[in-house]
Design a protein around this motif. Sequence first.
Motif, mmCIF file in Angstrom:
data_model
loop_
_atom_site.group_PDB
_atom_site.id
_atom_site.type_symbol
_atom_site.label_atom_id
_atom_site.label_comp_id
_atom_site.label_asym_id
_atom_site.label_seq_id
_atom_site.Cartn_x
_atom_site.Cartn_y
_atom_site.Cartn_z
ATOM 1 N N GLU A 70 -15.367 2.568 34.210
ATOM 2 C CA GLU A 70 -14.479 2.324 33.312
ATOM 3 C C GLU A 70 -14.751 2.199 31.647
ATOM 4 N N PRO A 71 -14.021 2.511 30.924
ATOM 5 C CA PRO A 71 -14.233 2.813 29.351
ATOM 6 C C PRO A 71 -14.745 1.508 28.758
ATOM 7 N N ASP A 72 -15.404 1.511 27.793
ATOM 8 C CA ASP A 72 -15.998 0.626 27.161
ATOM 9 C C ASP A 72 -14.744 0.032 26.423
ATOM 10 N N VAL A 73 -14.740 -1.540 26.177
ATOM 11 C CA VAL A 73 -13.843 -2.252 25.425
ATOM 12 C C VAL A 73 -14.598 -2.822 24.090
ATOM 13 N N THR A 74 -13.815 -2.509 22.894
ATOM 14 C CA THR A 74 -14.132 -3.185 21.957
ATOM 15 C C THR A 74 -13.413 -4.191 21.573
ATOM 16 N N ARG A 75 -13.761 -5.444 21.340
ATOM 17 C CA ARG A 75 -12.900 -6.621 21.309
ATOM 18 C C ARG A 75 -13.261 -7.271 20.024
ATOM 19 N N THR A 76 -12.347 -7.721 18.929
ATOM 20 C CA THR A 76 -12.456 -8.535 18.031
ATOM 21 C C THR A 76 -11.506 -9.279 17.503
ATOM 22 N N GLU A 77 -11.686 -10.450 16.824
ATOM 23 C CA GLU A 77 -10.636 -11.420 16.535
ATOM 24 C C GLU A 77 -10.313 -11.111 14.913
ATOM 25 N N LEU A 78 -8.903 -11.094 14.512
ATOM 26 C CA LEU A 78 -8.664 -10.953 13.302
ATOM 27 C C LEU A 78 -7.818 -12.253 12.873
ATOM 28 N N ALA A 79 -8.269 -12.727 11.574
ATOM 29 C CA ALA A 79 -7.641 -13.893 11.322
ATOM 30 C C ALA A 79 -6.294 -13.852 10.783
ATOM 31 N N ASP A 80 -5.891 -12.761 10.327
ATOM 32 C CA ASP A 80 -4.307 -12.622 9.910
ATOM 33 C C ASP A 80 -3.783 -11.003 9.681
ATOM 34 N N ALA A 81 -2.695 -11.115 9.322
ATOM 35 C CA ALA A 81 -1.999 -9.606 9.264
ATOM 36 C C ALA A 81 -2.758 -8.685 8.408
ATOM 37 N N ASP A 82 -3.377 -9.154 7.377
ATOM 38 C CA ASP A 82 -4.193 -8.413 6.277
ATOM 39 C C ASP A 82 -5.381 -7.870 7.118
ATOM 40 N N ALA A 83 -6.113 -8.661 8.003
ATOM 41 C CA ALA A 83 -7.192 -8.136 8.776
ATOM 42 C C ALA A 83 -6.833 -7.186 9.785
ATOM 43 N N THR A 84 -5.579 -7.503 10.037
ATOM 44 C CA THR A 84 -5.116 -6.481 11.264
ATOM 45 C C THR A 84 -4.797 -5.026 10.754
ATOM 46 N N ARG A 85 -4.399 -4.917 9.462
ATOM 47 C CA ARG A 85 -4.222 -3.870 8.644
ATOM 48 C C ARG A 85 -5.579 -3.215 8.461
ATOM 49 N N ARG A 86 -6.435 -4.023 7.905
ATOM 50 C CA ARG A 86 -7.923 -3.514 7.598
ATOM 51 C C ARG A 86 -8.430 -2.739 9.094
ATOM 52 N N LEU A 87 -8.308 -3.311 10.313
ATOM 53 C CA LEU A 87 -8.693 -2.826 11.259
ATOM 54 C C LEU A 87 -8.000 -1.512 11.652
ATOM 55 N N GLY A 88 -6.753 -1.379 11.313
ATOM 56 C CA GLY A 88 -6.076 -0.188 11.290
ATOM 57 C C GLY A 88 -6.480 1.158 10.485
ATOM 58 N N ARG A 89 -6.755 0.561 9.338
ATOM 59 C CA ARG A 89 -7.429 1.504 8.388
ATOM 60 C C ARG A 89 -8.699 2.011 8.585
ATOM 61 N N ALA A 90 -9.774 1.010 8.985
ATOM 62 C CA ALA A 90 -10.901 1.416 9.601
ATOM 63 C C ALA A 90 -10.975 2.521 10.625
ATOM 64 N N LEU A 91 -9.978 2.212 11.644
ATOM 65 C CA LEU A 91 -9.782 3.225 12.726
ATOM 66 C C LEU A 91 -9.109 4.409 12.280
ATOM 67 N N ALA A 92 -8.556 4.589 11.308
ATOM 68 C CA ALA A 92 -7.969 5.752 10.724
ATOM 69 C C ALA A 92 -9.019 6.651 10.234
ATOM 70 N N GLY A 93 -10.165 6.177 9.968
ATOM 71 C CA GLY A 93 -11.243 7.036 9.449
ATOM 72 C C GLY A 93 -11.837 7.738 10.583
ATOM 73 N N LEU A 94 -11.610 7.417 11.834
ATOM 74 C CA LEU A 94 -12.193 8.060 12.953
ATOM 75 C C LEU A 94 -11.011 8.913 13.583
ATOM 76 N N LEU A 95 -9.546 8.774 13.225
ATOM 77 C CA LEU A 95 -8.695 9.649 14.022
ATOM 78 C C LEU A 95 -8.466 10.861 13.341
ATOM 79 N N ARG A 96 -8.095 11.818 14.091
ATOM 80 C CA ARG A 96 -7.935 13.106 13.793
ATOM 81 C C ARG A 96 -6.560 13.958 14.760
ATOM 82 N N ALA A 97 -6.229 14.950 14.022
ATOM 83 C CA ALA A 97 -5.062 15.479 14.780
ATOM 84 C C ALA A 97 -5.277 15.800 16.147
ATOM 85 N N GLY A 98 -4.217 15.453 16.890
ATOM 86 C CA GLY A 98 -4.378 15.502 18.308
ATOM 87 C C GLY A 98 -4.561 13.978 18.829
#
Length: 183
Positions: free
Chosen positions: A3-31
Amino acid sequence: MTEPDVTRTELADADATRRLGRALAGLLRAGDLVVLTGDLGAGKTTFTQGIGAGLGVRGQVASPTFIIARVHPSLTDGPALVHVDAYRLGSLDEVDALDLDASLDESVTVVEWGEGLVESLAEDRLEVSLRRPRGGAGTLGVGGSGPARAASGEDEDASAGTRVVELRGVGPRWAGVELPVVG
């Protein structure tokens, strides 16, 4: 198969949710295919806004519910963001009609409500589950929405409340990738 590993985090609000998306974008690539699940108001579009900001794409990232799919071209030399809302799609045939696989290789494709519909598009994907508190007790849930919920006095402010986000990489692309945790 493990089973793949799961990374779990709690985010205080919408701003923190956007920050996580922004941090993830640094790992994302075409495809890359990102499949978002969570009930209405859980933060799927908010999370995608963070991804769009992190990728440096053009245009306001908003829910594509009535458009179904929206392409945000890159303002840098990075990949475009294809933002899809599969909420109104009821079958694999309807997903195929969108022809998402045509742009998958050169874009980051984020699909809200895609669970059970888009997994066949790519061997590798990132599954993101978002949940937020419902009701006065602050419990996490996947309750309904609409007039009945509003009449019950439950919190419908999409920007309010802690979210619990689980990130799960599926396939060789995500093996060994350390997924971000933002608080």
